[in-house]
Write a protein that holds these residues in place. Structure first.
Motif, PDB file in Angstrom:
ATOM      1  N   ALA A  38       0.843  -1.199   0.000  1.00 37.97           N
ATOM      2  CA  ALA A  38       0.000   0.000   0.000  1.00 37.97           C
ATOM      3  C   ALA A  38       0.874   1.243   0.000  1.00 37.97           C
ATOM      4  CB  ALA A  38      -0.918   0.023   1.214  1.00 37.97           C
ATOM      5  N   ARG A  75      -2.073   1.401  -8.100  1.00 42.14           N
ATOM      6  CA  ARG A  75      -3.402   0.908  -8.506  1.00 42.14           C
ATOM      7  C   ARG A  75      -3.287  -0.059  -9.681  1.00 42.14           C
ATOM      8  NH1 ARG A  75      -4.450   6.427  -8.984  1.00 42.14           N
ATOM      9  NH2 ARG A  75      -5.113   7.367  -7.006  1.00 42.14           N
ATOM     10  N   ARG A  80      -2.843  -1.068  -2.981  1.00 43.27           N
ATOM     11  CA  ARG A  80      -3.768  -0.112  -2.372  1.00 43.27           C
ATOM     12  C   ARG A  80      -3.147   1.276  -2.293  1.00 43.27           C
ATOM     13  NH1 ARG A  80      -8.301  -2.426   0.177  1.00 43.27           N
ATOM     14  NH2 ARG A  80      -8.451  -4.594  -0.520  1.00 43.27           N
ATOM     15  N   ASP A 132      -9.746   4.278  -3.672  1.00 41.35           N
ATOM     16  CA  ASP A 132      -8.698   4.622  -2.719  1.00 41.35           C
ATOM     17  C   ASP A 132      -9.308   4.713  -1.320  1.00 41.35           C
ATOM     18  OD1 ASP A 132      -7.080   4.872  -4.935  1.00 41.35           O
ATOM     19  OD2 ASP A 132      -6.897   7.060  -4.807  1.00 41.35           O
TER      20      ASP A 132
END
Length: 230
Positions: A38, A75, A80, A132
Motif C-alpha cells: 500500500a 493501482r 492499495r 482509494d
C-alpha cells in the motif's frame, strides 16, 4: 505568488553506501508484491499545501507529481492507495497544541484540521480515485495504536508492505514510518515523494530511518518494482 521550489536533494552517496555496508546489501526489501503493498500518503491536505495556510510546507507542492505517479502505478499493479488526513476536534491534542505550538498559531491550525473544514480537505492537485482509502489520523503517526484505524484496515486487506509519502518527512511521515516498522510492516520511505520545511530536516530524517528502521527508495525505483515482470 511565491517562486516554486526544487525537489529536496537526494540522500548523499555516503549515507546510502554506509547503510548498504551495514546490512550487507543495497536495500532492505529488494522487491515488492503489489497485492500485499500500500502507498500511504500522509497529510497532503490544503492546511499544509495552500499558500499562506497555517501549516504550510512549501516543499510539499513539489512532490505532487511523484505522489500521483506512485498512486497510479500502485493501482495498476493491484496494490492499495491510502490518503491520510490529520484531524483534530475542538479539544485538539492539549499536550501538543498548548505547549509545542505558538498560541497565536495553534487556534488556526486546529480550525483548519477539523473534519469538514475547508483546509482539512486533500489538496486539489492530488489524483484521488474511487477505490482509494481515505483515513483520518488523530496524532502525528498514522500507525500509533489508537491514533487511527489504518493498521487494522491494512491487516484485514492482507497488506504487509508500506510505502510512505507526504509531509512532513521528519515529523508525521517519519513517525508513521517508524511505527509501521515497529509493528512489523515492511516499510519504505520514498525520498522524492516526501517533503519537509528544510533540506536538512528532510535528509536527517531519511538518514536515520534508512540506518535503523527500514528502506529508502526513489520514485523511479518504486515504479520499476511495481512494473509488470516479463
Amino acid at each position: 505568488m511565491t517562486e516554486p521550489l526544487p525537489l529536496h536533494p537526494l540522500l548523499p552517496e555516503a549515507v546510502t553506501k554506509a547503510a548498504a555496508e551495514r546490512r550487507g546489501r543495497p536495500h532492505v526489501f529488494p522487491d515488492l508484491d503489489p497485492a500485499t503493498s500500500a502507498l500511504v500518503v500522509i497529510d497532503l491536505q490544503r492546511a499544509f499545501m495552500d499558500e499562506g495556510a497555517p501549516s504550510e510546507v512549501r516543499q510539499a507542492r513539489t512532490i505532487v507529481p511523484n505522489v500521483n505517479r506512485l498512486a497510479a502505478a500502485m493501482r495498476a499493479a493491484g496494490g492499495r492507495v491510502v490518503w491520510i488526513r490529520a484531524t483534530f476536534d475542538e479539544a485538539g491534542w492539549p499536550i501538543f497544541f498548548d505547549n509545542l505550538v505558538n498560541p497565536a498559531l495553534s487556534g488556526r491550525i486546529l480550525d483548519a484540521l477539523q473534519e469538514g473544514a475547508e483546509l482539512h480537505a486533500l489538496y486539489g492537485g492530488l489524483d484521488v480515485r474511487k477505490g482509494d482509502m481515505i483515513v483520518n489520523k488523530y496524532r502525528l503517526s498514522a500507525f500509533l495504536p489508537g491514533a487511527s484505524n489504518l493498521p487494522i484496515l491494512l491487516r484485514t486487506a492482507g497488506i504487509d508492505t508500506i510505502l510512505i509519502a507526504g509531509c512532513m518527512t521528519n515529523v508525521c511521515c517519519d513517525s508513521s514510518a517508524r511505527d509501521a516498522a515497529m509493528t512489523d510492516f515492511r516499510t519504505i520511505m520514498v525520498e522524492d515523494a516526501n517533503a519537509a520545511r528544510t533540506d536538512e530536516a528532510h535528509i536527517a530524517a531519511l538518514t536515520t530511518f534508512l540506518q535503523a528502521f527500514g528502506d529508502v527508495r526513489r520514485t523511479d525505483d518504486v515504479l520499476a518494482m511495481l512494473a509488470p515482470k516479463g
